[in-house]
Structure formats: structure tokens, C-alpha cells
Motif scaffolding. Structure first.
Motif, PDB file in Angstrom:
ATOM      1  N   ASN A  90       4.349  -3.400 -13.748  1.00  0.00           N
ATOM      2  CA  ASN A  90       5.702  -3.546 -13.207  1.00  0.00           C
ATOM      3  C   ASN A  90       5.937  -2.575 -12.059  1.00  0.00           C
ATOM      4  OD1 ASN A  90       5.795  -1.181 -14.595  1.00  0.00           O
ATOM      5  ND2 ASN A  90       7.507  -1.732 -15.924  1.00  0.00           N
ATOM      6  N   GLU A  91       4.887  -1.881 -11.668  1.00  0.00           N
ATOM      7  CA  GLU A  91       5.005  -0.938 -10.564  1.00  0.00           C
ATOM      8  C   GLU A  91       4.588  -1.627  -9.277  1.00  0.00           C
ATOM      9  OE1 GLU A  91       2.808   2.527 -11.530  1.00  0.00           O
ATOM     10  OE2 GLU A  91       4.212   3.150 -13.057  1.00  0.00           O
ATOM     11  N   ARG A  92       5.554  -2.232  -8.599  1.00  0.00           N
ATOM     12  CA  ARG A  92       5.286  -2.923  -7.345  1.00  0.00           C
ATOM     13  C   ARG A  92       6.229  -2.400  -6.278  1.00  0.00           C
ATOM     14  NH1 ARG A  92       4.462  -9.173  -7.842  1.00  0.00           N
ATOM     15  NH2 ARG A  92       3.582  -8.722  -5.818  1.00  0.00           N
ATOM     16  N   VAL A  93       5.797  -2.524  -5.034  1.00  0.00           N
ATOM     17  CA  VAL A  93       6.641  -2.114  -3.922  1.00  0.00           C
ATOM     18  C   VAL A  93       7.893  -2.979  -3.940  1.00  0.00           C
ATOM     19  CG1 VAL A  93       6.765  -1.881  -1.428  1.00  0.00           C
ATOM     20  CG2 VAL A  93       4.610  -1.492  -2.600  1.00  0.00           C
ATOM     21  N   ASP A  94       9.042  -2.341  -3.759  1.00  0.00           N
ATOM     22  CA  ASP A  94      10.301  -3.065  -3.824  1.00  0.00           C
ATOM     23  C   ASP A  94      11.150  -2.734  -2.599  1.00  0.00           C
ATOM     24  OD1 ASP A  94      12.207  -4.715  -5.010  1.00  0.00           O
ATOM     25  OD2 ASP A  94      13.184  -3.043  -6.032  1.00  0.00           O
ATOM     26  N   GLY A  95      11.842  -3.739  -2.077  1.00  0.00           N
ATOM     27  CA  GLY A  95      12.793  -3.506  -0.995  1.00  0.00           C
ATOM     28  C   GLY A  95      12.176  -3.275   0.376  1.00  0.00           C
ATOM     29  N   VAL A  96      11.012  -3.886   0.641  1.00  0.00           N
ATOM     30  CA  VAL A  96      10.355  -3.704   1.932  1.00  0.00           C
ATOM     31  C   VAL A  96      10.182  -5.062   2.597  1.00  0.00           C
ATOM     32  CG1 VAL A  96       8.262  -2.924   3.108  1.00  0.00           C
ATOM     33  CG2 VAL A  96       9.115  -1.659   1.146  1.00  0.00           C
ATOM     34  N   LEU A  97      10.532  -5.133   3.861  1.00  0.00           N
ATOM     35  CA  LEU A  97      10.252  -6.314   4.673  1.00  0.00           C
ATOM     36  C   LEU A  97       9.027  -5.972   5.511  1.00  0.00           C
ATOM     37  CD1 LEU A  97      11.131  -9.145   5.477  1.00  0.00           C
ATOM     38  CD2 LEU A  97      12.540  -8.111   7.268  1.00  0.00           C
ATOM     39  N   TRP A  98       7.942  -6.707   5.297  1.00  0.00           N
ATOM     40  CA  TRP A  98       6.667  -6.356   5.906  1.00  0.00           C
ATOM     41  C   TRP A  98       6.617  -6.751   7.379  1.00  0.00           C
ATOM     42  CZ3 TRP A  98       4.620  -2.811   3.277  1.00  0.00           C
ATOM     43  CH2 TRP A  98       4.569  -2.836   1.893  1.00  0.00           C
ATOM     44  N   LEU A  99       7.052  -5.822   8.217  1.00  0.00           N
ATOM     45  CA  LEU A  99       6.950  -5.952   9.668  1.00  0.00           C
ATOM     46  C   LEU A  99       6.002  -4.851  10.156  1.00  0.00           C
ATOM     47  CD1 LEU A  99      10.703  -6.654  10.431  1.00  0.00           C
ATOM     48  CD2 LEU A  99       8.834  -8.306  10.324  1.00  0.00           C
ATOM     49  N   GLU A 100       5.881  -4.667  11.471  1.00  0.00           N
ATOM     50  CA  GLU A 100       4.912  -3.718  12.003  1.00  0.00           C
ATOM     51  C   GLU A 100       5.065  -2.302  11.435  1.00  0.00           C
ATOM     52  OE1 GLU A 100       6.670  -5.653  14.327  1.00  0.00           O
ATOM     53  OE2 GLU A 100       5.216  -6.511  15.724  1.00  0.00           O
ATOM     54  N   GLY A 101       6.265  -1.754  11.493  1.00  0.00           N
ATOM     55  CA  GLY A 101       6.481  -0.381  11.042  1.00  0.00           C
ATOM     56  C   GLY A 101       6.149  -0.168   9.577  1.00  0.00           C
ATOM     57  N   PRO A 102       6.727  -0.958   8.672  1.00  0.00           N
ATOM     58  CA  PRO A 102       6.387  -0.772   7.259  1.00  0.00           C
ATOM     59  C   PRO A 102       4.905  -0.999   6.953  1.00  0.00           C
ATOM     60  CG  PRO A 102       8.414  -2.021   7.466  1.00  0.00           C
ATOM     61  CD  PRO A 102       7.860  -1.868   8.848  1.00  0.00           C
ATOM     62  N   LEU A 103       4.268  -1.967   7.609  1.00  0.00           N
ATOM     63  CA  LEU A 103       2.831  -2.174   7.384  1.00  0.00           C
ATOM     64  C   LEU A 103       2.037  -0.957   7.834  1.00  0.00           C
ATOM     65  CD1 LEU A 103       2.464  -5.912   8.470  1.00  0.00           C
ATOM     66  CD2 LEU A 103       2.062  -5.004   6.175  1.00  0.00           C
ATOM     67  N   MET A 104       2.378  -0.417   9.004  1.00  0.00           N
ATOM     68  CA  MET A 104       1.698   0.779   9.508  1.00  0.00           C
ATOM     69  C   MET A 104       1.886   1.951   8.548  1.00  0.00           C
ATOM     70  SD  MET A 104       0.169   0.410  12.547  1.00  0.00           S
ATOM     71  CE  MET A 104       0.220   2.027  13.321  1.00  0.00           C
ATOM     72  N   ASN A 105       3.108   2.150   8.096  1.00  0.00           N
ATOM     73  CA  ASN A 105       3.399   3.272   7.201  1.00  0.00           C
ATOM     74  C   ASN A 105       2.758   3.097   5.834  1.00  0.00           C
ATOM     75  OD1 ASN A 105       4.808   4.643   9.155  1.00  0.00           O
ATOM     76  ND2 ASN A 105       6.785   3.830   8.533  1.00  0.00           N
ATOM     77  N   TYR A 106       2.765   1.880   5.312  1.00  0.00           N
ATOM     78  CA  TYR A 106       2.157   1.635   4.007  1.00  0.00           C
ATOM     79  C   TYR A 106       0.664   1.914   4.057  1.00  0.00           C
ATOM     80  CZ  TYR A 106       1.250  -0.529  -0.489  1.00  0.00           C
ATOM     81  OH  TYR A 106       0.878  -0.751  -1.791  1.00  0.00           O
TER      82      TYR A 106
END
Length: 197
Positions: A90-106
Motif C-alpha cells: 500500500n506504499e505507492r506514490v500519491d498525488g503526483v502528476l508525472w510531467l517533466e519536473g516530477p519525473l526528473m525529481n523522482y
């Protein structure tokens, strides 16, 4: 639920500034030029062990597992939308829209961006250009990519069924044996099959 912002994240209920973790990706980040070809190579190195690139999350290489969700059509998708193999997690990333910035940071620091809620053994990719190239490649994993969007039918997992399919496929081909009976005039693929058996 609010979607990811580049400036902060929450770990254990405490707001933590993550600018230090993501100092190379500002809030108004625009993806610089990169190489799709290099991105594919880096994707295979860092991501493909646990993530498929196909809509049906199929496994295509030895050593791959289906632990993570498919990364097909990842760009622009909200986190947690695709199925994962580990149903008990149940430990999943929550509340993220996968665009350039979040993908880079992740890819740089998954634990900070995911607020500590990840199950994968991945420490991150510190190199900026490597992450840029991977994002360029991931943006090609969508329905406009005919090869990925319409993959061939999965082969059966039962060897006898695969053999039968291959035999019926071969029977539709022109005769593999030459009329003069000489081996050098045979089709090369049939010659190889005969030598193998």
C-alpha cells in the motif's frame, strides 16, 4: 488531493523543504534537449528491471519482473493509476502528476518525492543529463508509438503450444526441401532447424 509541487514534500507528516534534494529542477522547469536513443539505453539500465514499456505490462527480457507499474503512457498520468504486481503493497506514490519536473525529481531521489512511500530498491540517478534523456525516451512511450501500442500477441507460456504454433506457421510456407534433394539448395532457416535437431 493536491498534486506535486517542486518546492516541498512531506515525510512522516512533517513538511520538509526539498529544494536541496531537487536543486537542479526549479518549479518552472522546462525539459532541455536530450537524446531519445541514449534515454532508451539508460531506461534499460535503470528502469526496465521492474517496469514494462507495454500497455499490458508484459515482460520481454530475462531478469525482468513486474514489480512496478507499466511506464507506457506515463507522461501526463497521475500517480497510482496503473496496477502493480505486489497487491499487498500500500506504499505507492500519491498525488503526483508525472510531467517533466516530477519525473526528473523522482529519478533523482524517489524517497523524498514519494514522501518515503516506495517499495523499490532504487537509490536514484544523480546525473542531470541522464535523467533528461530518460524523460525524453519516456515521452515516446505512448499510443502514437505503433510498435509499443500494438505489440504482437504474447506467445504461450507452454512450450508444446509454441512448437505447434511454429509448426503450423511453417506448414504455410513454401516447401523447404529442394526438388533435387541437395542440402545446399535448402532454405537456410530449415537447414538450421535440421542441424539443431
Amino acid at each position: 488531493k493536491s498534486f506535486y509541487s517542486a518546492g516541498s514534500s512531506t515525510i512522516g507528516g512533517t513538511a520538509v523543504k526539498s529544494l536541496e534534494a531537487f536543486d537542479d529542477v526549479p518549479a518552472d522547469f522546462e525539459l532541455p534537449p536530450g537524446s531519445i536513443k541514449k534515454g532508451e539505453k539508460y531506461f534499460k539500465k535503470y528502469c526496465s528491471q521492474c517496469h514494462s514499456i507495454y500497455p499490458d505490462n508484459r515482460i520481454t527480457r530475462g531478469g525482468q519482473t513486474q514489480l512496478g507499474p507499466t511506464l507506457f503512457n506515463i507522461y501526463g498520468r497521475a500517480s497510482g493509476m496503473e496496477e502493480i504486481q505486489n497487491k499487498q503493497a500500500n506504499e505507492r506514490v500519491d498525488g503526483v502528476l508525472w510531467l517533466e519536473g516530477p519525473l526528473m525529481n523522482y529519478m533523482k531521489n524517489p524517497r523524498v518525492l514519494a514522501q518515503g512511500r516506495i517499495q523499490m530498491n532504487f537509490r536514484g540517478i544523480p546525473d542531470f543529463q541522464t535523467r533528461v534523456d530518460i524523460v525524453h525516451y519516456m515521452k515516446t512511450l505512448d499510443w502514437s508509438n505503433e510498435e509499443l501500442a500494438n505489440p504482437p500477441e504474447k506467445p504461450s507460456s507452454l512450450a508444446p503450444v509454441r512448437w505447434y504454433q511454429k509448426m503450423t506457421e511453417n506448414s504455410a510456407k513454401p516447401s523447404s526441401y529442394p526438388l533435387d534433394g541437395r542440402r545446399e539448395n535448402m532454405r537456410p532457416d530449415i537447414c538450421a532447424e535440421i542441424m539443431y535437431f
